[in-house]
Design a protein around this motif. Structure first.
Motif, mmCIF file in Angstrom:
data_model
loop_
_atom_site.group_PDB
_atom_site.id
_atom_site.type_symbol
_atom_site.label_atom_id
_atom_site.label_comp_id
_atom_site.label_asym_id
_atom_site.label_seq_id
_atom_site.Cartn_x
_atom_site.Cartn_y
_atom_site.Cartn_z
ATOM 1 N N GLY A 31 0.776 -1.229 0.000
ATOM 2 C CA GLY A 31 0.000 0.000 0.000
ATOM 3 C C GLY A 31 0.808 1.280 0.000
ATOM 4 O O GLY A 31 0.241 2.356 0.087
ATOM 5 N N GLU A 32 2.114 1.185 -0.073
ATOM 6 C CA GLU A 32 2.967 2.373 -0.112
ATOM 7 C C GLU A 32 2.966 2.956 -1.525
ATOM 8 O O GLU A 32 2.644 2.282 -2.488
ATOM 9 C CB GLU A 32 4.398 2.016 0.288
ATOM 10 C CG GLU A 32 4.543 1.411 1.670
ATOM 11 C CD GLU A 32 4.439 2.432 2.780
ATOM 12 O OE1 GLU A 32 4.645 3.630 2.510
ATOM 13 O OE2 GLU A 32 4.114 2.037 3.903
ATOM 14 N N SER A 33 3.361 4.214 -1.646
ATOM 15 C CA SER A 33 3.459 4.832 -2.962
ATOM 16 C C SER A 33 4.716 4.336 -3.684
ATOM 17 O O SER A 33 5.629 3.790 -3.060
ATOM 18 C CB SER A 33 3.489 6.355 -2.833
ATOM 19 O OG SER A 33 4.673 6.760 -2.191
ATOM 20 N N ILE A 34 4.759 4.558 -4.979
ATOM 21 C CA ILE A 34 5.865 4.060 -5.796
ATOM 22 C C ILE A 34 7.213 4.640 -5.354
ATOM 23 O O ILE A 34 8.179 3.885 -5.214
ATOM 24 C CB ILE A 34 5.586 4.299 -7.289
ATOM 25 C CG1 ILE A 34 4.409 3.436 -7.727
ATOM 26 C CG2 ILE A 34 6.809 3.982 -8.137
ATOM 27 C CD1 ILE A 34 3.933 3.702 -9.124
ATOM 28 N N PRO A 35 7.329 5.955 -5.113
ATOM 29 C CA PRO A 35 8.632 6.474 -4.673
ATOM 30 C C PRO A 35 9.097 5.886 -3.332
ATOM 31 O O PRO A 35 10.288 5.641 -3.141
ATOM 32 C CB PRO A 35 8.414 7.981 -4.560
ATOM 33 C CG PRO A 35 7.259 8.274 -5.422
ATOM 34 C CD PRO A 35 6.392 7.059 -5.381
ATOM 35 N N VAL A 36 8.161 5.647 -2.426
ATOM 36 C CA VAL A 36 8.521 5.070 -1.126
ATOM 37 C C VAL A 36 9.027 3.645 -1.308
ATOM 38 O O VAL A 36 10.050 3.253 -0.736
ATOM 39 C CB VAL A 36 7.313 5.119 -0.155
ATOM 40 C CG1 VAL A 36 7.595 4.348 1.114
ATOM 41 C CG2 VAL A 36 6.945 6.555 0.155
ATOM 42 N N VAL A 37 8.322 2.869 -2.111
ATOM 43 C CA VAL A 37 8.755 1.484 -2.367
ATOM 44 C C VAL A 37 10.101 1.476 -3.078
ATOM 45 O O VAL A 37 10.970 0.653 -2.789
ATOM 46 C CB VAL A 37 7.684 0.724 -3.187
ATOM 47 C CG1 VAL A 37 8.183 -0.651 -3.597
ATOM 48 C CG2 VAL A 37 6.402 0.603 -2.399
ATOM 49 N N PHE A 38 10.300 2.414 -4.008
ATOM 50 C CA PHE A 38 11.568 2.524 -4.731
ATOM 51 C C PHE A 38 12.718 2.765 -3.746
ATOM 52 O O PHE A 38 13.739 2.081 -3.787
ATOM 53 C CB PHE A 38 11.469 3.658 -5.748
ATOM 54 C CG PHE A 38 12.697 3.851 -6.579
ATOM 55 C CD1 PHE A 38 12.986 2.981 -7.611
ATOM 56 C CD2 PHE A 38 13.576 4.884 -6.315
ATOM 57 C CE1 PHE A 38 14.113 3.153 -8.385
ATOM 58 C CE2 PHE A 38 14.705 5.070 -7.075
ATOM 59 C CZ PHE A 38 14.981 4.198 -8.114
ATOM 60 N N ARG A 39 12.545 3.728 -2.837
ATOM 61 C CA ARG A 39 13.601 4.024 -1.859
ATOM 62 C C ARG A 39 13.824 2.854 -0.905
ATOM 63 O O ARG A 39 14.954 2.517 -0.572
ATOM 64 C CB ARG A 39 13.252 5.292 -1.082
ATOM 65 C CG ARG A 39 13.488 6.563 -1.869
ATOM 66 C CD ARG A 39 13.396 7.793 -0.984
ATOM 67 N NE ARG A 39 12.075 7.973 -0.399
ATOM 68 C CZ ARG A 39 11.083 8.660 -0.970
ATOM 69 N NH1 ARG A 39 11.282 9.232 -2.135
ATOM 70 N NH2 ARG A 39 9.911 8.773 -0.372
#
Length: 94
Positions: A31-39
């Motif tokens: 459920g995290e956003s894409i930039p958060v998952v990327f980091r």
């Protein structure tokens, strides 16, 4: 004509890989956003796994082009996969 077909296959490969990566982040991102998952993937060391899962859509594009007898587009998809693999290696292990 051949260069155009290779370029189209290359673009399709990059787009398919991007869509697959986004799908993988939605599936495994909790459920995290894409930039958060990327980091988080970079920090925790599983970025290359997300890109590998994303590259599965390249198989679909590759086999569709082979079935349609568009061999140069299929080569472009393979070239895009190789470029993404090298970029992922450099980005992960720099």
């Amino acid at each position: 004509m051949i260069k155009k077909e290779l370029f189209i296959g290359f673009l399709v490969g990059l787009i398919a890989n991007s869509i697959g990566f986004i799908m993988a982040t939605f599936i495994f991102g909790n459920g995290e956003s894409i930039p958060v998952v990327f980091r988080q993937s970079l920090a925790q060391g599983f970025f290359n796994k997300l890109v590998s899962i994303g590259a599965l859509l390249n198989l679909v594009a590759f086999f569709l082009f082979i079935k349609q007898k568009r061999d140069y587009r299929a080569r472009g998809v393979i070239f895009a996969t190789i470029v993404v693999t090298i970029a992922t290696y450099i980005f992960t292990y720099r």
